[in-house]
Design a protein around this motif. Structure first.
Motif, PDB file in Angstrom:
ATOM      1  N   GLY A  20       0.806  -1.213   0.000  1.00 26.83           N
ATOM      2  CA  GLY A  20       0.000   0.000   0.000  1.00 26.83           C
ATOM      3  C   GLY A  20       0.840   1.264   0.000  1.00 26.83           C
ATOM      4  N   LEU A  21       2.177   1.106   0.017  1.00 27.80           N
ATOM      5  CA  LEU A  21       3.070   2.261   0.004  1.00 27.80           C
ATOM      6  C   LEU A  21       3.197   2.810  -1.415  1.00 27.80           C
ATOM      7  N   LEU A  22       3.543   4.087  -1.495  1.00 31.03           N
ATOM      8  CA  LEU A  22       3.758   4.694  -2.801  1.00 31.03           C
ATOM      9  C   LEU A  22       4.926   4.021  -3.501  1.00 31.03           C
ATOM     10  N   ARG A  23       4.773   3.831  -4.807  1.00 34.11           N
ATOM     11  CA  ARG A  23       5.890   3.330  -5.603  1.00 34.11           C
ATOM     12  C   ARG A  23       6.914   4.454  -5.740  1.00 34.11           C
ATOM     13  N   CYS A  24       8.103   4.108  -6.155  1.00 35.75           N
ATOM     14  CA  CYS A  24       9.222   5.044  -6.186  1.00 35.75           C
ATOM     15  C   CYS A  24       8.906   6.323  -6.961  1.00 35.75           C
ATOM     16  N   ASP A  25       8.348   6.210  -8.153  1.00 27.94           N
ATOM     17  CA  ASP A  25       8.084   7.408  -8.953  1.00 27.94           C
ATOM     18  C   ASP A  25       7.028   8.295  -8.314  1.00 27.94           C
ATOM     19  N   ALA A  26       6.005   7.700  -7.727  1.00 32.52           N
ATOM     20  CA  ALA A  26       4.963   8.485  -7.060  1.00 32.52           C
ATOM     21  C   ALA A  26       5.501   9.119  -5.783  1.00 32.52           C
ATOM     22  N   TYR A  27       6.337   8.383  -5.048  1.00 32.63           N
ATOM     23  CA  TYR A  27       6.956   8.919  -3.828  1.00 32.63           C
ATOM     24  C   TYR A  27       7.848  10.120  -4.174  1.00 32.63           C
ATOM     25  N   THR A  28       8.639   9.967  -5.217  1.00 32.51           N
ATOM     26  CA  THR A  28       9.542  11.040  -5.634  1.00 32.51           C
ATOM     27  C   THR A  28       8.751  12.285  -6.038  1.00 32.51           C
ATOM     28  N   ALA A  29       7.689  12.091  -6.801  1.00 27.67           N
ATOM     29  CA  ALA A  29       6.863  13.233  -7.221  1.00 27.67           C
ATOM     30  C   ALA A  29       6.239  13.926  -6.011  1.00 27.67           C
ATOM     31  N   ARG A  30       5.722  13.141  -5.063  1.00 32.24           N
ATOM     32  CA  ARG A  30       5.113  13.731  -3.874  1.00 32.24           C
ATOM     33  C   ARG A  30       6.161  14.453  -3.032  1.00 32.24           C
ATOM     34  N   ALA A  31       7.326  13.850  -2.872  1.00 33.90           N
ATOM     35  CA  ALA A  31       8.389  14.481  -2.090  1.00 33.90           C
ATOM     36  C   ALA A  31       8.794  15.817  -2.707  1.00 33.90           C
ATOM     37  N   ARG A  32       8.898  15.848  -4.016  1.00 30.95           N
ATOM     38  CA  ARG A  32       9.260  17.112  -4.696  1.00 30.95           C
ATOM     39  C   ARG A  32       8.201  18.186  -4.466  1.00 30.95           C
ATOM     40  N   ARG A  33       6.923  17.795  -4.533  1.00 32.91           N
ATOM     41  CA  ARG A  33       5.842  18.772  -4.300  1.00 32.91           C
ATOM     42  C   ARG A  33       5.889  19.302  -2.868  1.00 32.91           C
ATOM     43  N   VAL A  34       6.075  18.408  -1.904  1.00 28.44           N
ATOM     44  CA  VAL A  34       6.110  18.820  -0.501  1.00 28.44           C
ATOM     45  C   VAL A  34       7.314  19.715  -0.236  1.00 28.44           C
ATOM     46  N   LEU A  35       8.477  19.345  -0.776  1.00 21.14           N
ATOM     47  CA  LEU A  35       9.664  20.181  -0.583  1.00 21.14           C
ATOM     48  C   LEU A  35       9.506  21.543  -1.233  1.00 21.14           C
ATOM     49  N   ALA A  36       8.891  21.577  -2.405  1.00 23.44           N
ATOM     50  CA  ALA A  36       8.670  22.856  -3.077  1.00 23.44           C
ATOM     51  C   ALA A  36       7.736  23.747  -2.260  1.00 23.44           C
ATOM     52  N   ARG A  37       6.757  23.140  -1.625  1.00 19.78           N
ATOM     53  CA  ARG A  37       5.781  23.902  -0.855  1.00 19.78           C
ATOM     54  C   ARG A  37       6.326  24.333   0.501  1.00 19.78           C
ATOM     55  N   HIS A  38       7.047  23.448   1.188  1.00 14.41           N
ATOM     56  CA  HIS A  38       7.439  23.708   2.573  1.00 14.41           C
ATOM     57  C   HIS A  38       8.936  23.928   2.776  1.00 14.41           C
ATOM     58  N   GLY A  39       9.740  23.605   1.785  1.00 17.94           N
ATOM     59  CA  GLY A  39      11.174  23.879   1.834  1.00 17.94           C
ATOM     60  C   GLY A  39      11.880  23.375   3.079  1.00 17.94           C
ATOM     61  N   ASP A  40      12.516  24.299   3.806  1.00 20.76           N
ATOM     62  CA  ASP A  40      13.353  23.943   4.949  1.00 20.76           C
ATOM     63  C   ASP A  40      12.575  23.398   6.143  1.00 20.76           C
ATOM     64  N   ASP A  41      11.270  23.500   6.136  1.00 25.73           N
ATOM     65  CA  ASP A  41      10.452  22.991   7.242  1.00 25.73           C
ATOM     66  C   ASP A  41      10.110  21.515   7.077  1.00 25.73           C
ATOM     67  N   THR A  42      10.696  20.866   6.081  1.00 17.47           N
ATOM     68  CA  THR A  42      10.309  19.505   5.728  1.00 17.47           C
ATOM     69  C   THR A  42      11.527  18.598   5.603  1.00 17.47           C
ATOM     70  N   ALA A  43      11.329  17.360   5.983  1.00 15.25           N
ATOM     71  CA  ALA A  43      12.359  16.342   5.759  1.00 15.25           C
ATOM     72  C   ALA A  43      11.737  15.223   4.932  1.00 15.25           C
ATOM     73  N   VAL A  44      12.504  14.692   4.019  1.00 14.75           N
ATOM     74  CA  VAL A  44      12.072  13.559   3.214  1.00 14.75           C
ATOM     75  C   VAL A  44      12.899  12.357   3.657  1.00 14.75           C
ATOM     76  N   VAL A  45      12.221  11.258   3.948  1.00 13.38           N
ATOM     77  CA  VAL A  45      12.895  10.065   4.436  1.00 13.38           C
ATOM     78  C   VAL A  45      12.749   8.959   3.409  1.00 13.38           C
ATOM     79  N   VAL A  46      13.864   8.358   3.058  1.00 11.63           N
ATOM     80  CA  VAL A  46      13.870   7.207   2.168  1.00 11.63           C
ATOM     81  C   VAL A  46      14.439   6.044   2.972  1.00 11.63           C
ATOM     82  N   ILE A  47      13.725   4.955   3.015  1.00 14.44           N
ATOM     83  CA  ILE A  47      14.145   3.796   3.795  1.00 14.44           C
ATOM     84  C   ILE A  47      14.488   2.661   2.842  1.00 14.44           C
ATOM     85  N   ASP A  48      15.634   2.059   3.076  1.00 16.09           N
ATOM     86  CA  ASP A  48      16.097   0.946   2.259  1.00 16.09           C
ATOM     87  C   ASP A  48      16.208  -0.279   3.159  1.00 16.09           C
ATOM     88  N   ALA A  49      15.566  -1.355   2.779  1.00 15.12           N
ATOM     89  CA  ALA A  49      15.663  -2.600   3.540  1.00 15.12           C
ATOM     90  C   ALA A  49      16.973  -3.283   3.158  1.00 15.12           C
TER      91      ALA A  49
END
Length: 85
Positions: A20-49
């Motif tokens: 049910g998690l976002l696939r890589c391309d959708a996660y990347t697109a969402r992360a870019r939108r959030v960073l563009a909107r909130h900038g320094d107030d936001t952290a993006v976390v990528v987890i690798d098993a």
């Protein structure tokens, strides 16, 4: 009705059916939108098993699914703290 079904289909493909998690391309697109909107107030976390490929390739996809499901459950359990706007 056909156009509604076409519109909803891409949304389904943005998420992995097992986790049910976002696939890589959708996660990347969402992360870019959030960073563009909130900038320094936001952290993006990528987890690798670690060594997941070894598990999936060596023990099979069913074993990989057993490993991924609880990881996804932990991530979604904390989703309120990680919510994307």
């Amino acid at each position: 009705m056909h156009s509604i079904a076409q519109h909803k289909q891409p949304a389904k493909t943005r998420r992995d059916p097992l986790t049910g998690l976002l696939r890589c391309d959708a996660y990347t697109a969402r992360a870019r939108r959030v960073l563009a909107r909130h900038g320094d107030d936001t952290a993006v976390v990528v987890i690798d098993a670690d060594r997941f490929k070894d598990i999936n390739d060596g023990l099979g996809q069913a074993a990989g699914d057993i490993v991924l499901a609880p990881i996804a459950a932990l991530l979604t359990a904390t989703e309120d703290g990680l919510r994307c706007s």
